[in-house]
Design a protein around this motif. Structure first.
Motif, PDB file in Angstrom:
ATOM      1  N   THR A   9       4.057   6.256  -5.430  1.00 22.51           N
ATOM      2  CA  THR A   9       4.016   6.618  -6.855  1.00 22.51           C
ATOM      3  C   THR A   9       3.425   8.011  -7.042  1.00 22.51           C
ATOM      4  O   THR A   9       3.777   8.716  -7.989  1.00 22.51           O
ATOM      5  N   ARG A  10       2.549   8.430  -6.118  1.00 16.93           N
ATOM      6  CA  ARG A  10       1.984   9.782  -6.202  1.00 16.93           C
ATOM      7  C   ARG A  10       3.012  10.838  -5.828  1.00 16.93           C
ATOM      8  O   ARG A  10       2.786  12.027  -6.055  1.00 16.93           O
TER       9      ARG A  10
ATOM     10  N   THR B 190       8.974   5.278  -7.885  1.00 18.85           N
ATOM     11  CA  THR B 190       8.639   3.890  -8.181  1.00 18.85           C
ATOM     12  C   THR B 190       9.376   3.022  -7.173  1.00 18.85           C
ATOM     13  O   THR B 190      10.604   2.928  -7.205  1.00 18.85           O
TER      14      THR B 190
ATOM     15  N   SER C 220       0.838  -1.216   0.000  1.00 20.06           N
ATOM     16  CA  SER C 220       0.000   0.000   0.000  1.00 20.06           C
ATOM     17  C   SER C 220       0.862   1.251   0.000  1.00 20.06           C
ATOM     18  O   SER C 220       0.579   2.222  -0.723  1.00 20.06           O
TER      19      SER C 220
ATOM     20  N   ASP D   8      -5.368   3.137   0.429  1.00 19.68           N
ATOM     21  CA  ASP D   8      -5.909   2.423  -0.720  1.00 19.68           C
ATOM     22  C   ASP D   8      -7.228   2.998  -1.223  1.00 19.68           C
ATOM     23  O   ASP D   8      -7.518   2.929  -2.424  1.00 19.68           O
TER      24      ASP D   8
ATOM     25  N   ARG E 234       2.430   1.869  -3.402  1.00 22.25           N
ATOM     26  CA  ARG E 234       1.488   2.519  -4.326  1.00 22.25           C
ATOM     27  C   ARG E 234       1.327   3.994  -3.997  1.00 22.25           C
ATOM     28  O   ARG E 234       1.240   4.844  -4.895  1.00 22.25           O
ATOM     29  N   HIS E 235       1.300   4.306  -2.711  1.00 25.95           N
ATOM     30  CA  HIS E 235       1.202   5.707  -2.282  1.00 25.95           C
ATOM     31  C   HIS E 235       2.403   6.517  -2.774  1.00 25.95           C
ATOM     32  O   HIS E 235       2.252   7.673  -3.198  1.00 25.95           O
TER      33      HIS E 235
END
Length: 445
Positions: free
Chosen positions: A142-143, A147, A136, A336, A139-140
């Motif tokens: 990436t904002r 990467t 999680s 998420d 993925r956060h």
């Protein structure tokens, strides 16, 4: 000079300060003048002042002299969180909060309570965090332009714990660490605890003086560079792309690890890429969600080079075993489902509103800060006394911080930091008007 007489002189000056016979801000005689007045050696006069400074009764400023401190200001003010009276406005620490956050927590707790995963949250967790939780966070990130491999992410009890375990895992007592001349007090606390040798780097309007950093790295064995390139605390700068590139080049040439503190980076829209995005092999990226969600939810994270992950994991095990799984599960649900992203947008807007209010109420004063930051730096004239100003404001039930907790160099600038995120807007406006009156009366006249 006999020891008893030397101690009597220290005690006499200390008593004069504590009783107010020597008022805060008074410049004391030079070492030579004190020696001549008391009939002692200059080296003994120097020792007297050194002991008074150790007692936190005086402060020495390079090129200016020795001054009586305002002892009404607590010794740890700005580093040690002080109790603030219920009728006081706290402009010393940030607790940014938004309406409705408690309702979000209630709803999230209900969802966790009815989930089939509840029993697993009562057990020991992996030291670095559960795989679904590190995913999680990946993925956060990436904002934020990163990467990230979830295997290189470790969950901590807030960003402060992240800094501590980074130091614990990668550095040793006596190691040289390059830091900004004004830096985050929490890192100073960690550095002191682990006996690091902090080398201050002068600052510019956009970041550290990279010429000075390069010279330092060429002349001393610098093991790490601690930096806040995206929204520096307390000065609010965002380091330009070109400076980030050069800082990475310096680190690659001379070998220090980069410790990138991104605790306030979420407040900046469209910043340059983090250092960890460009140099992931030599950068430990430290951040957390306490500022963007709520300070009581102590969830932080590290994105670390593969070579450091095992050591960092051992440090987490040694200090806390693992981050509480319930808190982490709550936060990762919000990562998420977009709740964190929404809260960060709201807090950027809130910070911009507060910065605009500061610039309205303190117009004409030399403010330094980012337009979407939760803090503002107010330099004072050289002949002003920040501790006296702070004590005056405290008597008016307003808590602010001097430059001392942020300072790593021998010279402490006369300045105060105003934290803007811990009170409602009406109270903030009223407090800022008092700050202006007191600053004009005490410092700018």
């Amino acid at each position: 000079m006999a020891a008893s007489r030397y101690k009597k002189l220290v005690d006499a000056i200390a008593a004069d300060i504590r009783t107010g016979r020597l008022a805060p801000g008074v410049r004391l005689p030079t070492h030579r003048a004190l020696a001549a007045r008391e009939g002692i050696a200059v080296v003994t006069a120097t020792r007297v002042y050194a002991e008074l400074e150790a007692m936190r009764l005086v402060s020495r400023e390079q090129g200016r002299g020795t001054f009586v401190r305002d002892i009404a200001v607590p010794a740890g003010h700005g580093i040690v969180q002080q109790a603030v009276a219920t009728d006081a406005v706290d402009l010393s620490f940030n607790y940014p909060s938004l309406p409705g956050q408690a309702d979000l927590l209630r709803q999230a707790l209900r969802e966790v309570a009815t989930s089939g995963d509840l029993d697993s949250l009562l057990r020991y967790q992996p030291h670095r965090g559960r795989p679904q939780d590190t995913a999680s966070i990946a993925r956060h990130l990436t904002r934020r332009g990163i990467t990230a491999d979830a295997d290189q992410i470790l969950i901590t009890n807030g960003a402060q714990h992240g800094l501590a375990v980074t130091v614990m895992a990668t550095l040793s007592a006596g190691d040289v660490v390059a830091v900004d001349a004004l830096t985050y007090p929490g890192f100073k606390v960690v550095a002191h605890a682990f006996h690091l040798d902090l080398e201050p780097i002068p600052t510019t309007a956009d970041g550290p003086d990279l010429d000075a950093l390069e010279t330092l790295c060429a002349t001393r064995p610098v093991r790490a560079i601690y930096t806040m390139p995206t929204l520096h605390n307390p000065l609010g700068w965002v380091m330009p792309d070109t400076d980030r590139t050069r800082l990475i080049r310096i680190a690659r040439q001379h070998g220090p690890l980069i410790i990138e503190d991104a605790s306030y980076a979420y407040l900046v829209e469209d910043p340059p890429p983090p250092l960890a995005a460009t140099a992931p092999d030599i950068t430990v990226y430290v951040s957390g969600l306490s500022k963007s969600i709520a300070t009581g939810l102590r969830v932080g994270f590290l994105l670390a080079p593969p070579s450091t992950v095992a050591s960092l994991e051992r440090a987490i095990r040694a200090t806390t075993w693992n981050t509480p799984a319930l808190t982490t599960a709550l936060v990762c649900r919000w990562l998420d489902d977009g709740t964190v992203n929404h809260l960060e947008e709201q807090k950027r807007d809130d910070a911009r509103t507060r910065q605009a209010l500061v610039r309205e109420e303190l117009a004409g004063l030399p403010l330094i800060g980012h337009p979407s930051s939760y803090f503002t730096w107010l330099p004072l004239p050289d002949d002003a006394r920040a501790d006296r100003l702070t004590a005056t404001l405290a008597r008016r039930h307003i808590s602010v911080t001097t430059a001392e907790p942020f300072t790593t160099s021998a010279h402490t600038p006369q300045a105060i930091r105003l934290a803007l995120g811990s009170t409602d807007l009406d109270s903030l406006r009223s407090a800022l008007r008092t700050v202006r009156r007191v600053a004009v009366e005490d410092a700018y006249t």
